[in-house]
Each structure stands twice: as C-alpha cells, then as structure tokens.
Design an enzyme around this catalytic site. Structure first.
Site, mmCIF file in Angstrom:
data_model
loop_
_atom_site.group_PDB
_atom_site.id
_atom_site.type_symbol
_atom_site.label_atom_id
_atom_site.label_comp_id
_atom_site.label_asym_id
_atom_site.label_seq_id
_atom_site.Cartn_x
_atom_site.Cartn_y
_atom_site.Cartn_z
ATOM 1 N N GLY B 130 -9.492 102.295 -52.586
ATOM 2 C CA GLY B 130 -9.455 101.043 -51.820
ATOM 3 C C GLY B 130 -10.580 101.006 -50.813
ATOM 4 N N SER B 132 -13.614 98.160 -51.012
ATOM 5 C CA SER B 132 -13.992 96.765 -50.760
ATOM 6 C C SER B 132 -12.800 95.948 -50.272
ATOM 7 C CB SER B 132 -14.516 96.117 -52.036
ATOM 8 O OG SER B 132 -15.648 96.790 -52.498
ATOM 9 N N SER B 164 -9.454 99.375 -59.133
ATOM 10 C CA SER B 164 -9.198 99.584 -60.562
ATOM 11 C C SER B 164 -7.908 100.357 -60.751
ATOM 12 C CB SER B 164 -10.317 100.412 -61.207
ATOM 13 O OG SER B 164 -11.548 99.815 -60.973
ATOM 14 N N GLU B 249 -21.110 109.604 -57.775
ATOM 15 C CA GLU B 249 -20.618 108.366 -58.372
ATOM 16 C C GLU B 249 -21.754 107.568 -59.016
ATOM 17 O OE1 GLU B 249 -18.749 105.661 -55.630
ATOM 18 O OE2 GLU B 249 -18.617 104.162 -57.223
#
Lengths: 340, 378
Positions: B130, B132, B164, B249
């Site tokens: 979590g 954005s 997601s 990432e």
C-alpha cells in the site's frame, strides 16, 4: 566498461591509454582532423600499437578485453588511430595465415566487395594494406605496398581518410586457406567497430552532460529544464545500452566463443542506440555543436563512419533473423539471450 | 560471509537454469498452466505458487533459518527470468517474494520474520503493497494516510490505490505519515506498518483493469488498529525503507520480459513475415542486451554496490522494449489470416491493453528519467 570490473593490470592499461589520448586531444593534428603521427609513434613505443601480437614478434600479447579498453579509450576521447586496422585486423590475419612478411609499421585493412576495388581507411598514412576478397566461394588476400605519391580518390569521414584503391585484379592474391579465417576477420572487424562506436557514444554522453551543466539559458543551466532532462536521460540510457551490448560481445571474444549472433546483437544495439544518442546530443548542444571548431562532430562523424563498416545494423539484423528462422527458433532466441 | 553474497559460478547458474527450464517445459506439456503475457500480474495460481515453494524456487535469498533457500540474488534472477519466459502464473506470490521478503529481512523484527518468511517461502502467504493513494501517484512522499499513536499500537486511517492482489492477500505493507508535515522535509515522518487485510476497519474495493480482470484494488482503512509489533522497521524511517528496495524492484527481468510470450509464439509458429525479419533481428538484439544490463545490476546488488541509476535505466529501456514487441507483433500479424481467439491473437490483444501500464507501474518513465538525470555528473 565499468572500472570496478577491471583487474589492477587492466586498470593500469586503461590509465596509460587515457593519459596518452587525453594529451592528444588539443594537439594541432587532432584539431585539424589530421593523422597524429607523433601519437602513433608513442603508441608503438609503449606497446599499444602491436597490442595483441605475440611477444615473440614484438607485440604486447594483449587479450581482447585489453584491446577493447584501448579502442574504447581512444574513441571516448575522440581520437582516431589505426590500432584496430593495424593490429586486430591486418596483423591478426597475417599472423593467422602465417604470412612470411609479417607486419609493417602501419598496416591498414579493407574488404573488397567486387574483387577489383576496395574502400578502406588509413590508406593515406599506412605503409601497407591487407585486402580480403571472395571469388567463387574462395577467400584470398593481398598485401599492397602503399605509396605516398599515389593519390587514390579519397574522402574524409569521421576523422579518417577513406580511399578507394582500384585495379586490384592484377595484384598478387593468395588463398587464406580455411574459410573460417575470413568469417573470423569480418566478425573481428564488426566487433572493433562496435567497440569504437560505443566508446564514442560515451564520449558524446560526457560532452553533452557537461554542456547541459555549464551552459545557462533563461537564467539557469540547461539541465534544469525538464525537456532537456528528457534528452539527457535518453543519451545516458542509450550510451549504457550500447556499452552493455559491447561488454557482452567482449566477454564472448575473450572466451574465444564469439558467433555471428553475438556480433549482430552488438552491431544492432550499438547502431540503433547511436542514432538516438547522436540526435539527442546534438539537440542539447544547439547550434554550438554544429561547427567545425566544436569537438562534437568528431564523435558523431566517427560514429556514423564506423557504424556502417563491416555491415551496419540492418545487415546484421537480417543475418540474426535468418539465424532465428529454423525449426527451433524459439529455443535459439532464448539460448542467445541467456547463453544456455 | 552472508549466504546470499557468496560467489556463484557460471556453471552453477547455468545448471539451475536448465533445471527450472526442464520443470517448466514438463508442466507446460502436461497443461498444468497456460502461458500468458504479463504473467506476473495476470497469472494468479495458488497451487502453482505452492509447487514453486516445494521446489525451492521462492524466497530464494531468504536464509534457511527462516525457511528460505539461502541462495544469491543471481540465482533468484535466473529462476525468475525462466518463469517469465514460460509465461508461468506467478502473480500470487510475486509481491511477497520480490519485495516483502527482502524488506522483512532488512527491517523486520525477529517475530515478524518468523511469522511470515517461512510461509512466503512455501508459497502460502501472499502480500500486497500500500503505497500510492488517490492523491499520491508518482509523488509518493505526499501520502496522507495517517498513523496515530494510541495505547499499545497505532490507528491507521486513509486509502491506498493500485494495491495488487489485496482481495486475495493476507496482509499488506502500508506507508503512512506518522508525524504531520512540518518543518522537516516531506521524506521525514513516514512509517511502514504490516496490516492484515482482515483487520476490522479494512475495506477492499476492486479496480477492474482494462483487460476486464481484477488485479488492483483500492483499500480503505478506517481507524484500523495495529499493535506496536506491526511496525515495520523504525517509526520515521518509512521513506528510507521504501526507497532502499527500489533497485531490486526496478531492475528485474519482469521489466523487459512481460511480452516475451508473444515474441516467442510468433517465431515458434513461423509468423514472422519476410519483410519483418530485420525487425526481428533488432528486437532479439535489444532483448539480449537488456538481459545483460539487468543481470549486471543483479551482480552489482549481489556485491552490495549501489545501482539506482542502472536500475532505473533497465526499467526505462526495458518497458519501452516490451511495448516495441507489441507494436512489432501487430505489424507481423497484419494481413495474416489469424484467429483473434487463437493463442497469438489473444495474447496480442491482451498485450496491447496491458502495455499502457508497463511504463507506469513501479515508477513512471518520467520519474525514472528524473532519477537518471539526477545521477549525472561530469
């Protein structure tokens, strides 16, 4: 090539090359685009001219990685010297074939497409030229003594004079023996050009960053403008990509396991990225970069001249696509990418 | 020496590659999964994730003491790249394996590591992230979700978007502001929490993507209580913690492999038209170089060096390439009688829709250009 991946010996080699080429930048010969005969003598003196030749014939026994460091260093400083032609192409071919005459002080190298003429660099300053041609599936080479009083048609391109030698039918052509030798020398030619272009791209990247930091417009350095940042990021990205493709190629050369596909990856990536980088670099420099006086054209000119030599991106891309059209194309592609 | 930074030989890497490739080929033959483009977002399959866990392909860089494999980043890279090349369904465990496990290792408490890592390694524990918010997209430091200190823990209130798998995951990392914006910079006063998604006060609402599937969610947190033991790392260090993992990432093979399935099926089925062959050479070359660039970053990270700029370059160039593959595939299929419901037609359609997200997720290309430009020095 990032410094952290170099051995101490290779770091020293690079420092030596960097120092010689840095010193040459502001010499008159470089500024006027002429051959720097003094620099070439210096390279001979410190063993960077006959770089990969065996010690038994006065060479430095350098590896491909070391040769790449030297070529890269010259290119990133915007310096043209015939190291690649003299040692890695002509010299290598003569040594491999076992030509009894050995190398001259300055050899150059060219491929003849029609068997009768040949366009090649450095013929204006070299003592001898090695020419390679194919006829009826057989490869032959010829060793030509170049005379300074001859003046074949020539054009300056990318800081080097390219000459057209003609009426070559009657010279003394000798068989190269195994056909693999000719393929290998073409791969070597394409490889050195890729290394040189990637080096020049790095040089252009540095000039561009420097210009964007120093040059002020509208009260601030160019690099503060987002539109300029976009160009700078593209220049950095494509310089890195070309450098990576070349590093991959040099690894394969160093392991003596290079294939046409490896060369194609470098030629394609370097050629395509060079186009993006040259445009963006010139755009950042503005009108200042379009003059004879500014160094920028030394890099862009060299990039274009070298890119097309021994086959440009399109030639090698077609060759690679052919390699990827067999019954196991998908496996071949993934093997090319991963090496397994 | 740490297990995960030991030297790895090329032959070890290559034999691991062959092993994974063999397993995936067998599974594909048996119809145990259907390849898909963008499989790390679209392919959710709990059973497959558990199978990977059983085979030791998850939490590879997590020490064996926590149920991981104690292997290196390079070995993880190889396994990940082969999974992506096969278009295998890896979405379920993706976030937990890529981001959550390394963050827990770097910042988690002993209790948190023991709680989550063994189950992540087994492919049984899925996570969301979590970061954005509706008003904080690229400008992550502007998050407004609040963490307020209360007796024994924190109460978290706010909303997160683009999370997601929140509808199927067990918990998510929540970036919150625990000290109001004041004199300090906006990167200060941020903290991370581990929030179970079944906590009272958590509501998960689907955001259906253009491909018609439900990957993303908006997650609302209304005074959600978490104990002090749910703080990840240190209060106030949230920004540093979040950004320290960005190189991993951004530089992985998922940044250039999302459309590989499409490329592979076109050449495997001989659909490359004569006039398009030069383009194939260009695409294959670019792919090979991107692999080398990305693997180079993995090697740098393996040796513990910084790689922020190169990681940004991988993502910038790689995601552009993924889009180029889609455009090229459309050109190749142009004029060929093809069945839009057949495999290639379907993959092309999905890839065209998904492509828009490639250059957005994990840092937009514009943000990445900023990273690259800031890293420039004379």
């Amino acid at each position: 090539m990032s410094p952290d991946s170099l051995t101490a010996e290779n770091r020293d080699l690079r420092s030596m090359a960097d120092a010689l080429f840095t010193a040459a930048i502001d010499r008159e010969a470089t500024r006027s685009g002429d051959f720097d005969a003094d620099l070439w003598e210096e390279l001979h003196a410190v063993g960077l001219a006959d770089l990969t030749a065996p010690a038994s014939v006065g060479g430095s026994d350098a590896t491909w990685r070391q040769a790449a460091l030297v070529l890269d260093s010259a290119a990133r400083h915007g310096i043209q010297v015939p190291v690649a032609e003299h040692d890695l192409l002509a010299g290598w071919l003569l040594r491999t074939i076992g030509d009894p005459d050995g190398s001259s002080r300055t050899d150059t190298f060219g491929l003849s497409n029609d068997g009768a003429s040949c366009v090649l660099p450095w013929a204006d300053v070299a003592e001898t030229a090695v020419i390679l041609r194919e006829q009826n599936g057989e490869w032959h080479y010829a060793r030509l003594r170049l005379h300074s009083d001859d003046a074949p048609p020539a054009v300056a391109f990318g800081g080097v004079t390219w000459s057209r030698l003609s009426e070559l039918e009657a010279v003394n052509w000798k068989p190269v023996g195994s056909p693999g030798v000719a393929d290998a020398v073409i791969r070597r030619g394409a490889a050195v050009r890729s290394i040189q272009v990637a080096g020049a791209m790095d040089g252009m990247n540095s000039l561009t960053v420097e210009h964007a930091m120093m040059r002020r417009q509208f009260g601030q350095p160019l690099r503060k403008f987002q539109a300029v940042q976009r160009l700078l990021a593209d220049v950095a990205a494509h310089s890195a990509l070309a450098g990576t493709a070349v590093a991959r190629l040099v690894d394969a050369l160093e392991q003596d396991a290079v294939t046409d596909a490896d060369v194609a990856v470098a030629k394609s990536c370097v050629g395509r990225s060079a186009e993006v980088l040259v445009r963006a670099s010139h755009q950042v420099h503005g009108a200042i970069g379009t003059t004879q006086e500014h160094r920028l054209h030394r890099f862009s000119g060299a990039i274009y001249a070298w890119s097309r030599d021994f086959g440009g991106a399109a030639t090698w891309e077609r060759k690679l696509a052919e390699h990827l059209s067999g019954p196991e194309a998908a496996q071949d592609l993934w093997r090319l990418v991963t090496g397994v | 020496m740490d297990q995960t930074s030991r030297p790895v030989t090329t032959s070890e890497i290559n034999s691991l590659r062959r092993e994974v490739r063999g397993f995936l080929a067998a599974f594909r033959r048996e119809g145990r999964f259907t390849p898909t483009v963008d499989c790390w977002v679209r392919g959710w399959d709990d059973e497959f994730s558990k199978e990977l866990g059983r085979r030791g392909y998850l939490a590879m860089t997590v020490p064996t003491a926590y149920g991981g494999q104690g292997r290196t980043h390079l070995e993880r890279f190889v396994v990940t790249e082969e999974l992506l090349a096969a278009g295998a369904p890896v979405a379920a465990h993706w976030i937990a394996d890529r981001q959550v496990a390394p963050s827990l290792l770097a910042h988690g408490t002993e209790e948190q590591k023991r709680e989550y890592l063994p189950r992540i390694a087994a492919g049984e524990c899925y996570f969301g992230i979590g970061m954005s918010e509706p008003d904080s997209g690229s400008d992550l430091a502007s998050v407004r979700t609040k963490g307020v200190k209360v007796d024994g823990g924190y109460r978290i209130t706010g909303s997160k978007v683009w999370t997601s798998g929140a509808h199927r995951a067990e918990a998510f990392f929540v970036l919150t502001r625990t000290t109001p914006l004041g004199d300090g910079g906006k990167h200060e006063g941020l903290s991370q929490f581990i929030v179970p998604l079944d906590s009272p006060g958590v509501e998960v609402r689907p955001i259906v993507s253009a491909d018609g599937l439900h990957h993303f969610n908006e997650v609302f947190l209304d005074e959600v209580f978490v104990a002090d033991s749910a703080v990840l790392g240190r209060i106030g260090d949230g920004w540093k913690q979040v950004t320290s993992e960005l190189s991993f990432e951004r530089s992985g093979p998922e940044r250039f492999m999302s459309t590989y399935v499409l490329l592979e099926s076109l050449i495997a089925e001989g659909r490359v038209q004569e006039h398009g062959s030069r383009q194939l050479g260009r695409i294959a070359s670019r792919l090979a170089a991107l692999h080398t660039l990305s693997f180079g970053v993995a090697q740098r990270l393996h040796r513990g060096g910084p790689a922020d700029t190169d990681a940004a370059l991988v993502k910038l160039l790689g995601t552009e390439f993924e889009g180029d593959v889609v455009a090229w595939a459309a050109d190749e299929m142009d004029g060929q009688a093809h069945d839009p419901m057949g495999f290639i037609g379907q993959q092309l359609r999905i890839a065209q829709v998904q492509r828009a997200g490639f250059t957005l997720r994990g840092g937009t290309s514009e943000v990445l250009r900023g990273v690259v430009t800031r890293g420039l020095t004379v």
